[in-house]
Scaffold this active site. Structure first.
Site, short mmCIF file in Angstrom:
data_model
loop_
_atom_site.label_atom_id
_atom_site.label_comp_id
_atom_site.label_asym_id
_atom_site.label_seq_id
_atom_site.Cartn_x
_atom_site.Cartn_y
_atom_site.Cartn_z
N PRO A 1 -5.72 -1.61 7.20
CA PRO A 1 -5.94 -0.96 8.51
C PRO A 1 -7.09 -1.61 9.29
CG PRO A 1 -5.65 0.69 6.79
CD PRO A 1 -5.78 -0.65 6.09
N GLN B 1 -12.86 -5.54 10.91
CA GLN B 1 -12.18 -4.25 10.70
C GLN B 1 -13.25 -3.19 10.41
OE1 GLN B 1 -12.23 -6.80 8.61
NE2 GLN B 1 -11.77 -6.29 6.50
N THR B 2 -12.95 -1.94 10.77
CA THR B 2 -13.96 -0.88 10.60
C THR B 2 -13.51 0.18 9.59
OG1 THR B 2 -13.09 0.59 12.33
CG2 THR B 2 -14.65 -1.13 13.03
N ASN C 1 -18.01 -3.29 -4.40
CA ASN C 1 -17.95 -4.76 -4.48
C ASN C 1 -19.21 -5.40 -3.90
OD1 ASN C 1 -15.45 -4.90 -5.65
ND2 ASN C 1 -14.45 -5.98 -3.98
N VAL D 1 -14.82 -1.68 -1.14
CA VAL D 1 -15.77 -2.58 -0.50
C VAL D 1 -17.23 -2.24 -0.81
CG1 VAL D 1 -15.79 -1.31 1.73
CG2 VAL D 1 -16.28 -3.76 1.67
N TYR E 1 0.80 4.22 -2.59
CA TYR E 1 -0.31 5.17 -2.45
C TYR E 1 -0.12 6.04 -1.21
CZ TYR E 1 -5.21 6.75 -2.16
OH TYR E 1 -6.37 7.50 -2.10
N ARG F 1 0.82 -1.21 0.00
CA ARG F 1 0.00 0.00 0.00
C ARG F 1 0.86 1.27 0.00
NH1 ARG F 1 -5.46 -1.71 2.19
NH2 ARG F 1 -6.09 0.44 2.39
P1 NAD Z 1 -10.92 7.51 -9.24
O1 NAD Z 1 -9.94 6.45 -9.51
O2 NAD Z 1 -12.34 7.32 -9.66
O3 NAD Z 1 -10.44 8.91 -9.83
C1 NAD Z 1 -9.11 9.22 -10.08
C2 NAD Z 1 -9.04 9.90 -11.43
O4 NAD Z 1 -7.69 10.29 -11.68
C3 NAD Z 1 -9.45 8.98 -12.58
O5 NAD Z 1 -10.33 9.65 -13.44
C4 NAD Z 1 -8.13 8.64 -13.25
O6 NAD Z 1 -8.27 8.32 -14.62
C5 NAD Z 1 -7.35 9.91 -13.00
N1 NAD Z 1 -5.90 9.71 -13.05
C6 NAD Z 1 -5.17 8.74 -12.44
N2 NAD Z 1 -3.86 8.90 -12.72
C7 NAD Z 1 -3.77 10.00 -13.50
C8 NAD Z 1 -2.68 10.66 -14.13
N3 NAD Z 1 -1.42 10.23 -13.99
N4 NAD Z 1 -2.94 11.77 -14.88
C9 NAD Z 1 -4.21 12.21 -15.05
N5 NAD Z 1 -5.28 11.62 -14.49
C10 NAD Z 1 -5.06 10.52 -13.72
O7 NAD Z 1 -10.86 7.77 -7.66
P2 NAD Z 1 -11.72 8.74 -6.72
O8 NAD Z 1 -12.31 7.89 -5.68
O9 NAD Z 1 -12.56 9.64 -7.52
O10 NAD Z 1 -10.53 9.57 -6.03
C11 NAD Z 1 -10.23 10.91 -6.40
C12 NAD Z 1 -9.13 11.43 -5.48
O11 NAD Z 1 -9.56 11.39 -4.13
C13 NAD Z 1 -7.84 10.61 -5.56
O12 NAD Z 1 -6.74 11.49 -5.48
C14 NAD Z 1 -7.90 9.75 -4.32
O13 NAD Z 1 -6.61 9.40 -3.86
C15 NAD Z 1 -8.63 10.66 -3.34
N6 NAD Z 1 -9.30 9.89 -2.30
C16 NAD Z 1 -10.42 9.18 -2.58
C17 NAD Z 1 -11.03 8.43 -1.56
C18 NAD Z 1 -12.29 7.63 -1.80
O14 NAD Z 1 -12.74 6.95 -0.88
N7 NAD Z 1 -12.91 7.69 -2.94
C19 NAD Z 1 -10.47 8.41 -0.27
C20 NAD Z 1 -9.30 9.12 -0.05
C21 NAD Z 1 -8.73 9.87 -1.06
N1 UDP Z 2 -12.99 -5.33 1.83
C1 UDP Z 2 -13.76 -6.46 1.95
N2 UDP Z 2 -14.30 -7.00 0.82
C2 UDP Z 2 -14.11 -6.45 -0.41
C3 UDP Z 2 -13.32 -5.29 -0.53
C4 UDP Z 2 -12.76 -4.75 0.63
O1 UDP Z 2 -13.99 -6.98 3.05
O2 UDP Z 2 -14.65 -7.01 -1.40
C5 UDP Z 2 -12.46 -4.72 3.07
C6 UDP Z 2 -10.97 -4.34 3.03
O3 UDP Z 2 -10.16 -5.42 3.43
C7 UDP Z 2 -10.93 -3.19 4.03
C8 UDP Z 2 -12.30 -2.53 3.89
O4 UDP Z 2 -13.14 -3.50 3.25
O5 UDP Z 2 -10.78 -3.68 5.34
C9 UDP Z 2 -12.27 -1.28 3.04
O6 UDP Z 2 -11.58 -1.57 1.83
P1 UDP Z 2 -11.52 -0.54 0.62
O7 UDP Z 2 -10.62 -1.15 -0.41
O8 UDP Z 2 -12.88 -0.16 0.23
O9 UDP Z 2 -10.85 0.76 1.26
P2 UDP Z 2 -9.52 1.00 2.14
O10 UDP Z 2 -8.96 -0.30 2.61
O11 UDP Z 2 -8.61 1.69 1.21
O12 UDP Z 2 -10.01 1.81 3.27
#
Ligand code: NAD
Ligand code: UDP
Length: 312
Positions: free
Chosen positions: A273, A207-208, A188, A185, A143, A140
């Protein structure tokens, strides 16, 4: 204003573009379509204030804008681990390129950071002051550490160059336009329930996580970008403090989808986590923000979206 949204064709980015256009701004959506899709923003293409650019943020680009939301980065573990070196480049070189643009044109810039900067947290719930418990060499890390360096760059461009920066630490967010093969999750479980498949719970499911509906998140992003609050360059958590185990989430998804489901337990991924919940005191105090959409309501909207868009 003219506003750049990197990652604008993705899940969160497409909702943000929609919101900014509705407020009357000009929006430039930049994306390389790694996890984003044109269909997410197809309904915006007729708007003359909307512009779409295929570009990779790891490469420089010269645009003149007033604000930049830097969202480009795959967010789901299966996608960010597909090409981990590229994930680091996207966070680090993407941040440098966008900060360089902000510096050149005097734009205000917001970085989409993540609750993953807290790693597997030993402080619960997580306030912004917590430095985190992050593995720098695990699957991980591309990221988590990429996002941590991006935060470092934002703070240093602010201190060294006076760039007007904002950092939001986004906690798990869900809603319409997540990819059906996104791997996270909520999507999925919903896709599996709608297809009558077993729900894949990783580990014992105890896990939460705390799940925020996308509209609440976008409201937080816009407020953070536009506030003049003091010390606003320090990170702000945005997330819904409601905390659920994955077993509880599975039950909620099943009842929302109106399906009988069975559970298949799979191995817990490395460095997953154990618990996560945002302390949102800072967002409340500085932005007057708190979430308004509970998990049941948000899941109902998300289930309705997937029921319409996926093949079952
Ligand atoms: P997503 O994957 O749907 O969106 C990411 C977008 O970035 C996509 O459209 C992808 O094509 C584009 N992208 C990826 N690499 C690129 C590059 N090198 N150049 C140009 N475009 C690129 O994900 P999301 O859930 O919409 O997340 C958006 C942002 O929010 C991300 O930075 C992510 O890390 C952050 N974030 C999201 C969550 C969540 O739960 N969704 C949580 C924490 C942080
Ligand atoms: N997870 C799960 N089943 C799935 C996908 C994810 O039980 O099909 C669990 C995963 O192990 C984690 C939580 O759900 O504990 C959230 O996972 P997700 O990938 O959505 O987000 P992140 O781990 O980045 O918070």
């Amino acid at each position: 204003m003219r506003i750049l949204v990197t990652g604008g064709a993705g899940f969160i980015g497409s909702h943000l573009c929609e919101r900014l256009l509705a407020e009357g701004h000009e929006v430039i959506c930049l994306d390389n379509y790694f996890t984003g899709r044109k269909v997410n923003i197809a309904h915006l293409l007729d708007n003359y204030r909307f512009e779409l650019i295929r570009h990779d943020v790891t490469l420089p680009i010269f645009l003149e804008v007033d604000q930049i939301y830097n969202l480009a980065c795959p967010a789901s573990p299966i996608h960010y681990q597909y090409n981990p070196v590229k994930t680091v480049k996207t966070s680090v070189m993407g941040a440098i390129n966008m900060l360089g643009m902000a510096k050149r044109v005097g734009a205000r810039i917001l970085q989409a950071s993540t609750s993953e900067v807290y790693g597997d947290p030993q402080v619960h719930p997580q306030p912004e002051e917590y430095f985190g418990n992050v593995n720098c060499i695990g699957p991980r890390s591309c990221y988590d550490e990429g996002k941590r360096v991006a935060e470092t760059l934002f703070m240093d461009y602010h201190r060294q160059n006076g760039v007007d920066t904002r950092i939001v630490r986004i906690f798990n967010t869900y809603g319409p336009r997540m990819l059906e093969n996104d791997g996270r999750v909520v999507s999925n479980f919903i896709v599996q329930a709608l297809r009558g498949e077993e729900l894949t719970v990783y580990g014992d499911g105890e896990q939460t996580r705390s799940f925020c509906y996308v509209d609440d998140l976008v409201e937080g992003l816009v407020r953070l970008m536009n506030t003049e609050a003091e010390d606003i360059q320090w990170p702000v958590n945005i997330g819904n403090p409601g905390e659920f185990t994955m077993n509880e989430l599975a039950d909620l998804v099943a009842s929302t989808a109106g399906k009988e489901v069975s559970i298949k337990h799979l191995a817990l991924p490395q460095d997953d986590p154990k618990q996560r919940k945002p302390d949102i005191t800072r967002a409340k105090e500085l932005l007057g923000w708190s979430p308004t959409i509970g998990l049941e309501e948000g899941l109902a909207k998300t289930v309705a979206y997937f029921a319409e868009t996926i093949e079952t």
